[in-house]
Design a protein around this motif. Sequence first.
Motif, PDB file in Angstrom:
ATOM      1  N   LEU A 262       0.810  -1.216   0.000  1.00 16.08           N
ATOM      2  CA  LEU A 262       0.000   0.000   0.000  1.00 16.08           C
ATOM      3  C   LEU A 262       0.845   1.268   0.000  1.00 16.08           C
ATOM      4  CD1 LEU A 262      -2.863  -1.007   2.467  1.00 16.08           C
ATOM      5  CD2 LEU A 262      -2.881  -1.022  -0.028  1.00 16.08           C
ATOM      6  N   TYR A 263       2.071   1.185   0.489  1.00 16.45           N
ATOM      7  CA  TYR A 263       2.924   2.365   0.540  1.00 16.45           C
ATOM      8  C   TYR A 263       4.065   2.302  -0.476  1.00 16.45           C
ATOM      9  CZ  TYR A 263       0.418   3.572   4.776  1.00 16.45           C
ATOM     10  OH  TYR A 263      -0.567   3.894   5.671  1.00 16.45           O
ATOM     11  N   GLY A 264       4.370   1.131  -0.974  1.00 24.55           N
ATOM     12  CA  GLY A 264       5.245   1.034  -2.128  1.00 24.55           C
ATOM     13  C   GLY A 264       6.717   1.101  -1.827  1.00 24.55           C
ATOM     14  N   ARG A 265       7.464   1.590  -2.820  1.00 19.16           N
ATOM     15  CA  ARG A 265       8.918   1.618  -2.730  1.00 19.16           C
ATOM     16  C   ARG A 265       9.358   2.516  -1.580  1.00 19.16           C
ATOM     17  NH1 ARG A 265      11.750   5.994  -5.077  1.00 19.16           N
ATOM     18  NH2 ARG A 265      10.412   7.642  -5.889  1.00 19.16           N
ATOM     19  N   ASN A 266      10.593   2.335  -1.168  1.00 18.16           N
ATOM     20  CA  ASN A 266      11.202   3.168  -0.137  1.00 18.16           C
ATOM     21  C   ASN A 266      10.486   3.073   1.203  1.00 18.16           C
ATOM     22  OD1 ASN A 266      12.793   3.940  -2.301  1.00 18.16           O
ATOM     23  ND2 ASN A 266      11.605   5.795  -2.683  1.00 18.16           N
ATOM     24  N   THR A 267       9.877   1.922   1.467  1.00 17.77           N
ATOM     25  CA  THR A 267       9.342   1.655   2.802  1.00 17.77           C
ATOM     26  C   THR A 267       9.852   0.302   3.271  1.00 17.77           C
ATOM     27  OG1 THR A 267       7.307   0.759   1.826  1.00 17.77           O
ATOM     28  CG2 THR A 267       7.259   3.053   2.547  1.00 17.77           C
ATOM     29  N   THR A 268      11.119  -0.013   2.955  1.00 17.19           N
ATOM     30  CA  THR A 268      11.682  -1.281   3.413  1.00 17.19           C
ATOM     31  C   THR A 268      11.756  -1.326   4.934  1.00 17.19           C
ATOM     32  OG1 THR A 268      13.846  -0.285   2.978  1.00 17.19           O
ATOM     33  CG2 THR A 268      13.014  -1.839   1.352  1.00 17.19           C
ATOM     34  N   GLY A 269      11.938  -0.176   5.569  1.00 14.66           N
ATOM     35  CA  GLY A 269      11.967  -0.140   7.021  1.00 14.66           C
ATOM     36  C   GLY A 269      10.583  -0.022   7.629  1.00 14.66           C
ATOM     37  N   GLY A 270       9.738   0.770   7.013  1.00 20.35           N
ATOM     38  CA  GLY A 270       8.405   1.016   7.539  1.00 20.35           C
ATOM     39  C   GLY A 270       7.919   2.369   7.076  1.00 20.35           C
ATOM     40  N   ALA A 271       6.870   2.851   7.709  1.00 18.98           N
ATOM     41  CA  ALA A 271       6.274   4.118   7.308  1.00 18.98           C
ATOM     42  C   ALA A 271       5.832   4.902   8.536  1.00 18.98           C
ATOM     43  CB  ALA A 271       5.080   3.890   6.374  1.00 18.98           C
ATOM     44  N   ILE A 272       5.933   6.217   8.435  1.00 20.95           N
ATOM     45  CA  ILE A 272       5.413   7.131   9.450  1.00 20.95           C
ATOM     46  C   ILE A 272       4.336   7.965   8.775  1.00 20.95           C
ATOM     47  CG2 ILE A 272       5.939   9.024  11.014  1.00 20.95           C
ATOM     48  CD1 ILE A 272       8.826   7.989  11.116  1.00 20.95           C
ATOM     49  N   SER A 273       3.102   7.817   9.241  1.00 15.86           N
ATOM     50  CA  SER A 273       1.957   8.476   8.626  1.00 15.86           C
ATOM     51  C   SER A 273       1.435   9.563   9.565  1.00 15.86           C
ATOM     52  CB  SER A 273       0.850   7.462   8.331  1.00 15.86           C
ATOM     53  OG  SER A 273      -0.298   8.098   7.810  1.00 15.86           O
ATOM     54  N   ILE A 274       1.400  10.799   9.067  1.00 12.61           N
ATOM     55  CA  ILE A 274       0.924  11.943   9.836  1.00 12.61           C
ATOM     56  C   ILE A 274      -0.437  12.352   9.298  1.00 12.61           C
ATOM     57  CG2 ILE A 274       1.429  14.297  10.575  1.00 12.61           C
ATOM     58  CD1 ILE A 274       4.376  13.661   9.692  1.00 12.61           C
ATOM     59  N   ARG A 275      -1.422  12.436  10.179  1.00 16.20           N
ATOM     60  CA  ARG A 275      -2.760  12.864   9.767  1.00 16.20           C
ATOM     61  C   ARG A 275      -3.077  14.212  10.408  1.00 16.20           C
ATOM     62  NH1 ARG A 275      -6.904   9.628  11.712  1.00 16.20           N
ATOM     63  NH2 ARG A 275      -5.557   8.195  12.861  1.00 16.20           N
ATOM     64  N   SER A 276      -3.456  15.165   9.589  1.00 15.15           N
ATOM     65  CA  SER A 276      -3.838  16.479  10.094  1.00 15.15           C
ATOM     66  C   SER A 276      -5.317  16.492  10.451  1.00 15.15           C
ATOM     67  CB  SER A 276      -3.557  17.554   9.039  1.00 15.15           C
ATOM     68  OG  SER A 276      -2.201  17.549   8.658  1.00 15.15           O
ATOM     69  N   ALA A 277      -5.687  17.396  11.346  1.00 13.53           N
ATOM     70  CA  ALA A 277      -7.099  17.577  11.686  1.00 13.53           C
ATOM     71  C   ALA A 277      -7.840  18.144  10.474  1.00 13.53           C
ATOM     72  CB  ALA A 277      -7.234  18.510  12.878  1.00 13.53           C
ATOM     73  N   GLN A 278      -9.059  17.661  10.250  1.00 14.70           N
ATOM     74  CA  GLN A 278      -9.853  18.083   9.097  1.00 14.70           C
ATOM     75  C   GLN A 278     -10.988  19.016   9.534  1.00 14.70           C
ATOM     76  OE1 GLN A 278      -8.912  17.401   6.015  1.00 14.70           O
ATOM     77  NE2 GLN A 278      -7.187  16.212   6.832  1.00 14.70           N
ATOM     78  N   PRO A 279     -11.415  19.899   8.666  1.00 18.05           N
ATOM     79  CA  PRO A 279     -12.539  20.777   9.004  1.00 18.05           C
ATOM     80  C   PRO A 279     -13.798  19.974   9.305  1.00 18.05           C
ATOM     81  CG  PRO A 279     -11.426  21.519   6.994  1.00 18.05           C
ATOM     82  CD  PRO A 279     -10.882  20.169   7.320  1.00 18.05           C
ATOM     83  N   ASP A 280     -14.627  20.479  10.221  1.00 17.89           N
ATOM     84  CA  ASP A 280     -15.902  19.831  10.510  1.00 17.89           C
ATOM     85  C   ASP A 280     -16.971  20.896  10.709  1.00 17.89           C
ATOM     86  OD1 ASP A 280     -15.764  20.759  13.204  1.00 17.89           O
ATOM     87  OD2 ASP A 280     -14.571  19.021  13.768  1.00 17.89           O
ATOM     88  N   GLU A 281     -18.158  20.465  11.116  1.00 22.34           N
ATOM     89  CA  GLU A 281     -19.311  21.371  11.162  1.00 22.34           C
ATOM     90  C   GLU A 281     -19.415  22.153  12.465  1.00 22.34           C
ATOM     91  OE1 GLU A 281     -20.518  17.305  12.663  1.00 22.34           O
ATOM     92  OE2 GLU A 281     -19.330  18.155  11.012  1.00 22.34           O
ATOM     93  N   ASN A 282     -18.478  22.007  13.394  1.00 20.17           N
ATOM     94  CA  ASN A 282     -18.555  22.670  14.691  1.00 20.17           C
ATOM     95  C   ASN A 282     -17.526  23.802  14.791  1.00 20.17           C
ATOM     96  OD1 ASN A 282     -20.535  20.799  15.763  1.00 20.17           O
ATOM     97  ND2 ASN A 282     -18.866  19.318  15.908  1.00 20.17           N
ATOM     98  N   PHE A 283     -17.979  24.946  15.298  1.00 19.86           N
ATOM     99  CA  PHE A 283     -17.045  26.050  15.518  1.00 19.86           C
ATOM    100  C   PHE A 283     -16.146  25.730  16.711  1.00 19.86           C
ATOM    101  CE2 PHE A 283     -15.880  29.787  17.994  1.00 19.86           C
ATOM    102  CZ  PHE A 283     -15.173  30.516  17.048  1.00 19.86           C
ATOM    103  N   SER A 284     -14.866  26.026  16.557  1.00 20.44           N
ATOM    104  CA  SER A 284     -13.944  25.862  17.675  1.00 20.44           C
ATOM    105  C   SER A 284     -12.771  26.815  17.493  1.00 20.44           C
ATOM    106  CB  SER A 284     -13.438  24.417  17.784  1.00 20.44           C
ATOM    107  OG  SER A 284     -12.666  24.058  16.660  1.00 20.44           O
TER     108      SER A 284
END
Length: 738
Positions: A149-171
Motif C-alpha cells: 500500500l505504501y510502495g517503494r522506499n518503505t523497506t523499514g516502515g512508514a510514518i503516517s501523519i494525519r492532520s485535523a480536518q474541518p468539521d461542522e462545529n465552531f472551535s
Amino acid sequence: MSSLRTHSQSAAALILAIAAINTSHAEQSSNGLTLEEVVVTAQKKTESLQDAPISLIAFGSEKLEQLGISDVGDIQSAVPNLSTAPHPSNRNSLTAFIRGVGNADLQITKDPAVGVYLDGVYLGRSAGLTADIADVQAIEVLRGPQGTLYGRNTTGGAISIRSAQPDENFSLKQKLSKGNRGYWRTLTQANLPVSDTLMVRAAFSRSAEDGWVENSGAGKDFGEQQKQAMRIAVRWLASDDLMLDYAYDQSEINGGQLAYQLSRVTNANGAGLTPFAREDRQSTLSVNNLKNSSDDISGHSITATWFVNNELTIKSITAYRELDEFAYQDYSASAHHFSGGTFPSMVASGAEILDTNTDKVQDQISQEIQFLGSLADGKIDYVGGLYYFKEEGSEDQLASLNLLALGGFPEIAEEYYEIDASAESLAAFSQLEYTPEILEQRLHITLGMRYTSDKREATKYDNLYNNLNGASVSGEQTSSKFTPSVTVAYDLSDDINAYAKIATAYRAGGFNTRGTEARFADGFDPEELLAYEIGTKAELLNRRVRLNLAAFWYEYTDLQVDQSDPVNIIATETFNAGEAKMSGAEMDLTALLSRDLQLNISYGYLDARYESFIQYGQEVSNTKNVPSAPQHSYNISLDYARPISVGELNAAIHYSWEDEYYFSTQGIARKDDVGLLGATLGVSNIAIGNSELSVQLWGRNLENKRYAAHEIDWAASGFVTTIFGEPRSYGLDLTLSF
C-alpha cells in the motif's frame, strides 16, 4: 530459519495462554471500565487498531500534547525499534531507522528507507522533518516493510501523519508555552463552518529557543532556532456523494546548527587534536562565524472522495510540494574554542578543521487514485489503485577541508560539487481481504500486490584541487519490482486475533553525491527485503487490557551500504555490498489499572547482523555493525486523570530506554545506552465563562542525562565528533479553548 521457528513457537504458546486468561475472566464485571478504541488508517481505510495485522503504534492529538510531540523527531522515545538522529550537515533533517532498516545519509539522489507521509502524500525528501506540524490529529508508526500500500522506499516502515480536518462545529484554541533556555511557542487553531456544506480550518504556530551550547564566537548559538508553521484546510461537501478537501501547509526553520564537539581521538593520525578533545558535554564552544541555516517547506493537496455506493468509494489525492534548504555546519567548534581561536586556518572559509555550505532545492508532484470497497456480499474487502510520483531537485555543496590542508595537502583545501537530479515512479497496487464462510467467518486471508517502475537521472559537476580538476558526469538508473504480500489472520475470539504474514519491499537505486566521478555514473542498484512476521492482538479482562505482540524475521539483500573514502574524509561511496539477517519482537501493552490510572508499556527487541559485507572487494562482515539497531528499547508511562472541583487533574510520568548502538558500520561512533525520564502535571477543563482553560507543567530528561544524539567517526583522520542530546528542559503550557 531456526530463529524464526523459535519466535513462532514462543508466540503460539503465548497466544494460547492469552486466550485462556481472557476466557477465565470473561464472566467478571468490568465495572464500566473499558479502553477507548484506537482508530487507524494504516491500510488506507478507517479501522480499529486491533483489526490491522500490522505492528503499529498510533498517537492521537491528546497523547501527542501530553508527550510534547510537535514534530516527527520527537516520537522516537515513544516507539521501540524506531531510532532517529539529526543529519550531520543539518539538524532540521532526520535519519530514521525502523527495526535496523534505514539510511544515515540524506541526499537528493538517494531515497530514504522509512517513508514519511503527510495526509497520504509521500514526502520524497527527509529535509525539514523537525519542523512544527501546526494541526496534527494523529501519527501512526508502521513497523516493518510496507511494500504493497505504501510502495517503494518503505523497506523499514512508514510514518503516517494525519492532520485535523474541518468539521461542522465552531472551535477556537489558543496555546501558549514557555520554558527554560528561552523557549516559547504559540499555537492557534480555529475551525469555522461557513455553511452546511463548506468548512474551513486554520492553524498557525511560532516558536523559538536558545539552544543548549553557547557560541562564544560570531553568529548564533549552537542549536538556537526559530520555527513557524501554518496550515489551511477547506472541505466542501459538493453533493451527497462527493467531498472535496483542499489543504495548504508551510513550515520554516531558521537558526544555528547543533555543535559537533570533538569528543575523542581514535588513532595516531588524530594525536595533534588531543588537547581539544572533551568527552563531557560542553556548555560553551565557538567557531569563527556560525552562519544561519534555514528550511522552507510547503505543499498543496486536493483530495476528492466519491462515495459511488455502499460497496465502492473512489479517492483521488493530488499534491505538489517544494522545499528550499540552506545548511551551514562547522565541525571545528572544539579546535577553535580550546585553542583560543589561534588554531590556524588556511582557506577563505575560516573554519579550523572543516565546514560545509549546502544548498538543496526540490519540488515534487504526485497523483494517487484509490478504489476502496467490498465484493461478494462483504466477503471481500479491497483497496486498489494507481500511483505516480515525480521530483526534480538540485544540491550543491562547498566543503573547506582545512584539516587536509594542515596535513600537507593544500591543493585539496576545497571541494565543490553541483548535482541536478530527477526521479519518476509509477505503480499499480491492490490488497484484497477474503473472509470465507467456513470457520464461522473467523479466517481472513489478505493478498497484496504492487508493481513499481522507477527511473532516476542525475548529473554531477565536481571541482577538486582549487579549480585544477573539474569534471561533469551523468548517470541513469531504472528498475522495476513486483512486491507481493500474503497475510493469514484468525479470530480466536471476539477480542483476540492472531496473524502471520510474508511481505516484500524494495528501495530504488540511485547515486551518491559524495562519491567520486568514476563511480557516480554507475550509481547503485535497488535493495530488497523479504519479511516474515507473526503476531497477536488481544483485548483482555473485559477490554481493560490491550496486549499486542509481534515477532519478525528479515532477509535483507543487496544492501545499499555507504563506505568511507580512504583518502578524502568527506567522501563516501555507496555499494550494494551486503546481506543482513534481522529478527526481533515487539510488545505494546495498555492497561486500565483503575478508573483514574492507565499503564502503557512498549518493548522492542532486535538482533541485526551482516551476513555479508563487501568493502572494496574484501569480505569484512565480521568487523561491521548494523547501525541504529539497539538490541533492547522500551518505554513505560503512567497516566493519571481524575475529576476535581475546578476541572480534571492530569498527571503523567514516562520513561524511555535504548540500548547502545552504532551510528555507522565502523563500530566506533556510538550512542551509549540511555534512559530518559519525563513528566507532566496539570489541570484541564477549567471553566471560564464559555471557554475552558488547561494548565500543564512539563519536563523532559529530568535526570539531566548526558548522551550522544549523533556521532561521526572520521575514520583514518583519527577522531570522533559528537552532538550531545538536549539536557533537562521544563516549562508551562496554557491552553484556552472556545
